[in-house]
Motif scaffolding. Structure first.
Motif, mmCIF file in Angstrom:
data_model
loop_
_atom_site.group_PDB
_atom_site.id
_atom_site.type_symbol
_atom_site.label_atom_id
_atom_site.label_comp_id
_atom_site.label_asym_id
_atom_site.label_seq_id
_atom_site.Cartn_x
_atom_site.Cartn_y
_atom_site.Cartn_z
ATOM 1 N N UNK A 68 13.116 27.284 14.489
ATOM 2 C CA UNK A 68 13.940 28.306 15.133
ATOM 3 C C UNK A 68 14.844 28.990 14.096
ATOM 4 N N UNK A 69 15.419 28.206 13.208
ATOM 5 C CA UNK A 69 16.322 28.744 12.194
ATOM 6 C C UNK A 69 15.570 29.519 11.112
ATOM 7 N N UNK A 70 14.343 29.130 10.826
ATOM 8 C CA UNK A 70 13.555 29.804 9.787
ATOM 9 C C UNK A 70 13.345 31.270 10.107
ATOM 10 N N UNK A 71 13.262 31.604 11.376
ATOM 11 C CA UNK A 71 13.086 33.014 11.733
ATOM 12 C C UNK A 71 14.307 33.836 11.337
ATOM 13 N N UNK A 72 15.479 33.245 11.398
ATOM 14 C CA UNK A 72 16.705 33.951 10.988
ATOM 15 C C UNK A 72 16.715 34.129 9.479
ATOM 16 N N UNK A 73 16.300 33.115 8.746
ATOM 17 C CA UNK A 73 16.253 33.189 7.288
ATOM 18 C C UNK A 73 15.352 34.343 6.867
ATOM 19 N N UNK A 74 14.238 34.515 7.543
ATOM 20 C CA UNK A 74 13.248 35.534 7.180
ATOM 21 C C UNK A 74 13.539 36.911 7.757
ATOM 22 N N UNK A 75 14.548 37.012 8.615
ATOM 23 C CA UNK A 75 14.898 38.310 9.198
ATOM 24 C C UNK A 75 15.373 39.278 8.133
ATOM 25 N N UNK A 76 15.288 40.551 8.484
ATOM 26 C CA UNK A 76 15.881 41.601 7.649
ATOM 27 C C UNK A 76 17.373 41.640 7.983
ATOM 28 N N UNK A 77 18.124 42.319 7.155
ATOM 29 C CA UNK A 77 19.538 42.475 7.462
ATOM 30 C C UNK A 77 20.413 41.784 6.447
ATOM 31 N N UNK A 78 21.695 42.049 6.589
ATOM 32 C CA UNK A 78 22.686 41.530 5.647
ATOM 33 C C UNK A 78 22.742 40.005 5.704
ATOM 34 N N UNK A 79 22.887 39.409 4.535
ATOM 35 C CA UNK A 79 22.931 37.944 4.445
ATOM 36 C C UNK A 79 24.111 37.374 5.229
ATOM 37 N N UNK A 80 25.253 38.050 5.196
ATOM 38 C CA UNK A 80 26.424 37.542 5.923
ATOM 39 C C UNK A 80 26.134 37.470 7.420
ATOM 40 N N UNK A 81 25.467 38.477 7.949
ATOM 41 C CA UNK A 81 25.109 38.462 9.369
ATOM 42 C C UNK A 81 24.115 37.338 9.656
ATOM 43 N N UNK A 82 23.120 37.187 8.776
ATOM 44 C CA UNK A 82 22.123 36.130 8.974
ATOM 45 C C UNK A 82 22.756 34.750 8.882
ATOM 46 N N UNK A 83 23.681 34.569 7.938
ATOM 47 C CA UNK A 83 24.331 33.269 7.802
ATOM 48 C C UNK A 83 25.151 32.948 9.050
ATOM 49 N N UNK A 84 25.890 33.926 9.546
ATOM 50 C CA UNK A 84 26.665 33.711 10.770
ATOM 51 C C UNK A 84 25.771 33.354 11.950
ATOM 52 N N UNK A 85 24.645 34.072 12.101
ATOM 53 C CA UNK A 85 23.696 33.769 13.178
ATOM 54 C C UNK A 85 23.043 32.417 12.982
ATOM 55 N N UNK A 86 22.703 32.081 11.733
ATOM 56 C CA UNK A 86 22.063 30.801 11.439
ATOM 57 C C UNK A 86 22.984 29.649 11.854
ATOM 58 N N UNK A 87 24.242 29.729 11.457
ATOM 59 C CA UNK A 87 25.195 28.666 11.799
ATOM 60 C C UNK A 87 25.386 28.572 13.314
ATOM 61 N N UNK A 88 25.508 29.723 13.980
ATOM 62 C CA UNK A 88 25.687 29.729 15.436
ATOM 63 C C UNK A 88 24.448 29.176 16.142
#
Length: 193
Positions: A68-88
């Motif tokens: 589930x988290x791997x999809x966030x890692x591979x998403x496009x977009x700013x790293x800060x946004x992805x990191x926040x979503x990954x943690x959440x």
């Protein structure tokens, strides 16, 4: 209609149901075989020991979160946004596992205690995902981190209260979401330097 082919995935699904029904102390390979309508020898052809079966079902349970988290890692977009979503997403996944099916969660906590290597691999995978996001943030100029790997380990440790099962009793408290958001925001500010 011919019988369904016995696969490792079918065995793991049945094992999860048997564990849910009987718990880790009483669940046996014979129970799994009975649930599948096969002999216990058929189960042993796929998993050589009861311990190997229990380790595989534990890894499968943990891998659901990693995938589930791997999809966030591979998403496009700013790293800060992805990191926040990954943690959440990690926090929500762990909180749902503990709250939605507490008996199965307790069963897996027992199995995790028996399968230390599975947990280390899971944590290593999660920290590697974090490192990839942090490295992307460094590349964007959004994060400052001399070593994305070391920083990922630190972020994982700093947020442990929101994903380490030893804190599961706290995850249903009303203020836990605000606590999580405060820690997540602090981590993101720290990475931005």
């Amino acid at each position: 209609m011919p019988p369904e082919t016995l696969t490792p995935e079918r065995i793991l699904e049945a094992t999860e149901e048997v564990l849910r029904r009987y718990g880790p102390a009483k669940a046996t390979v014979v129970d799994v075989a009975r649930a599948l309508g096969v002999s216990h020898g058929s189960v042993y052809r796929h998993f050589r020991t009861k311990a190997a079966l229990r380790e595989a079902v534990t890894a499968r349970w943990l891998d659901r979160t990693s995938e589930q988290l791997a999809t966030i890692v591979d998403d496009e977009g700013a790293a800060a946004d992805r990191l926040g979503r990954w943690l959440a997403t990690l926090f929500e996944a762990k909180r749902h596992k503990a709250g939605d099916d507490p008996e199965l969660f307790a069963t897996y906590m027992t199995l995790i205690g028996e399968s230390g290597g599975v947990v280390e691999r899971h944590v290593g995978d999660l920290e590697a995902q974090l490192a990839k996001i942090i490295e992307a943030g460094v590349g964007e100029g959004a994060f400052h981190a001399a070593s994305p790997t070391t920083t990922a380990h630190a972020v994982f440790a700093a947020t442990g209260r929101f994903h380490d099962p030893c804190y599961a009793a706290e995850w249903s408290r009303p203020e836990i979401t605000a606590d999580f958001e405060a820690v997540r925001d602090l981590v993101l500010r720290g990475l931005r330097g």
